[in-house]
Motif scaffolding. Structure first.
Motif, PDB file in Angstrom:
ATOM      1  N   LYS A 191      38.619  39.857  47.424  1.00 11.04           N
ATOM      2  CA  LYS A 191      39.516  39.789  46.282  1.00 11.04           C
ATOM      3  C   LYS A 191      38.720  40.262  45.072  1.00 11.04           C
ATOM      4  O   LYS A 191      37.682  39.699  44.742  1.00 11.04           O
ATOM      5  N   VAL A 192      39.204  41.315  44.440  1.00  9.25           N
ATOM      6  CA  VAL A 192      38.495  41.931  43.318  1.00  9.25           C
ATOM      7  C   VAL A 192      39.390  41.920  42.094  1.00  9.25           C
ATOM      8  O   VAL A 192      40.566  41.561  42.174  1.00  9.25           O
ATOM      9  N   ARG A 193      38.821  42.309  40.980  1.00  6.30           N
ATOM     10  CA  ARG A 193      39.613  42.329  39.742  1.00  6.30           C
ATOM     11  C   ARG A 193      39.235  43.519  38.885  1.00  6.30           C
ATOM     12  O   ARG A 193      38.127  44.040  38.950  1.00  6.30           O
ATOM     13  N   ASP A 212      36.619  34.582  36.928  1.00  7.49           N
ATOM     14  CA  ASP A 212      36.378  35.105  38.271  1.00  7.49           C
ATOM     15  C   ASP A 212      36.376  33.991  39.310  1.00  7.49           C
ATOM     16  O   ASP A 212      36.922  34.142  40.410  1.00  7.49           O
ATOM     17  N   ILE A 242      37.726  35.416  42.863  1.00  7.95           N
ATOM     18  CA  ILE A 242      37.149  36.757  43.020  1.00  7.95           C
ATOM     19  C   ILE A 242      35.911  36.689  43.925  1.00  7.95           C
ATOM     20  O   ILE A 242      34.988  35.917  43.669  1.00  7.95           O
TER      21      ILE A 242
END
Length: 483
Positions: A5-7, A203, A208
């Motif tokens: 899971k990234v942002r 995060d 994240i």
């Protein structure tokens, strides 16, 4: 294995630039390759410079480029709000936690005091850092000064004699010594958290797993690692991708041309081409293939193939790539894409007056000359403006055998005007005159258009029609006669 899971967390202080777009794209590709998730978060704590219109422009630019996110602004989710200014209560909770544990403290030093300390350290050859003037104030003194309304920021107490190690997925192992960082501010005197503090909390709370960002953020990493540890948070994995340089190998700026996505969109670059181009800025697939669909790029993308070296923004390569994509577009679709640009020119009414069949031929005539869609503005005058002779065209028209070619063309010019049949007619003139093709085509092109280069003759003649073509020819024959 847990899916990543990234942002992507831009600041709405300006339009989305090429570097930010590439960071967003790499996050998207990394997540999509493994069936993970992308969060879009807005870091708007720069109250003076943040604007709602910039946020809207960033969102629109990402959508235009073809980057999709599953959580965050517009998409919603269980971990919001997704604007930092709407998360201040969350940051206050963790700020108080650090204060209660003695891991942070109030600092009453003024900007003038801090600047004086900074200049003194410069003079002594010391790297500027906070000297810790307020880190031993008693609780009573702090309470008294706060109750008196004295402005105060909050600083994090940096651990001493500690080495922080980042096993960066792109750059390898990078180490930082805590001695190189003085106690740093985590909340400004106006109560707004600074980037390094807010980003860590966001995060973690948003789950994240991987932080994929530009190399320039590597220097922020040790402070963030300190905060992860102090708050007893699990660290994500980090990947710092290289900078993008201009052709002169300097950091990209306005002097290198357009820098924001909206500028490329307005110029008529295709989102598919720009996405393809950006993906290859610092990443390389196996093999030699360069023209790749989004799906092909997703299937091939891994961080292992992201380069440590700076990527060079080659506008010539982008132009070539955009041309390749333009060539693949169906004629009717390309016409619709060109219309907004055509309608901004002086020839909008002329194009609109053409029958649909001629409009489509016009598009095919200029297709190979389009680097980007806005180039159509410079390609229409040959079709609708009266003949103006370039110097090189005049040189061609003064050569031997030109007049006989023009006269034969005029005398035998057919009534039918389909481009394919016109092509056969021109080949017939070559055969009858027994001249080389260039000694027929070049005089005719120069005579009819006043130029030595441009769209293919059958296309031009078809758009002009018989009467207009013969008027142009008579004008040139008279000009040659007068020379």
């Amino acid at each position: 294995m847990k899916k990543p899971k990234v942002r992507f967390a831009p600041s709405p202080t300006g339009p989305l630039h090429i570097g930010g777009a590439r960071s967003a794209l790499f996050n998207y590709l990394f997540a999509a390759h493994q069936g993970g998730e992308l969060v879009l978060r807005i870091e708007d704590t720069d109250l003076e410079r943040s604007r709602q219109e910039y946020e809207e422009e960033i969102v629109a630019s990402l959508k235009w480029l073809g980057i999709n996110w599953t959580e965050g602004i517009e998409a919603g989710g269980d971990n919001g709000p997704y604007r930092q200014t709407e998360r201040l209560d969350i940051y206050r909770h963790y700020t108080q936690q650090l204060l209660d544990q003695g891991l942070a403290y109030y600092c009453f030093c003024s900007q003038a005091e801090l600047e004086q300390e900074r200049q003194e350290q410069f003079a002594r050859g010391i790297t500027p850092h906070y000297g810790g003037k307020c880190n031993h104030l008693s609780e009573a003194e702090v309470k008294e000064r706060l109750e008196a309304g004295e402005p105060a920021s909050i600083r994090f107490r940096v651990p001493q004699n500690t080495i922080y190690v980042v096993n960066d997925l792109v750059r390898g192992q990078v180490s930082f010594e805590s001695e190189n960082s003085g106690d740093f501010i985590i909340v400004k005197s106006d109560g707004i958290p600074v980037y390094n503090f807010a980003v860590v909390i966001d995060d973690v709370l948003m789950g994240i797993t991987h932080v994929v960002r530009a190399e320039e953020h590597l220097s922020n990493t040790p402070r963030q690692l300190m905060l992860y540890d102090a708050l007893r948070f699990s660290r994500p994995e980090f990947a710092h991708i290289s900078l993008i340089l201009g052709s002169d190998r300097q950091k990209m700026s306005k002097r290198h041309g357009a820098t924001s996505l909206i500028q490329y969109r307005e110029l008529g670059y295709l989102p598919e081409a720009l996405l393809n181009f950006l993906a290859l800025l610092g990443w390389a697939p196996e093999g030699e293939q360069e023209i790749m669909s989004k799906e092909e790029i997703i299937a091939a993308f891994t961080l292992e193939r992201v380069s440590k070296s700076p990527a060079v923004f080659d506008i010539d390569k982008l132009n070539w790539m955009n041309q390749q994509y333009i060539k693949k577009i169906a004629t009717a679709d390309l016409k619709n894409m060109l219309l907004p640009y055509i309608n901004q020119t002086e020839y909008a009414a002329d194009v609109a007056a053409l029958p649909e069949t001629k409009q489509l031929v016009l598009v095919d005539a200029i297709r190979d000359h389009l680097v980007c869609l806005s180039d159509v503005a410079d390609l229409l005058d040959v079709f609708f403006r009266e003949t103006e002779y370039e110097e090189q065209a005049l040189v061609v028209l003064q050569k031997e055998n030109v007049l006989p070619v023009l006269e034969m063309f005029k005398d035998e010019f057919p009534d039918y005007l389909e481009p394919q049949e016109l092509q056969q007619f021109l080949k017939g003139i070559v055969k009858k005159t027994k001249l080389k093709p260039k000694d027929v085509y070049m005089p005719l092109r120069s005579a009819l258009s006043g130029r030595t280069h441009g769209p293919e003759l059958p296309f031009l003649i078809y758009i002009w029609g018989k009467d207009n073509t013969l008027v142009r020819l008579e004008k040139t024959i008279q000009k040659i006669t007068d020379l």
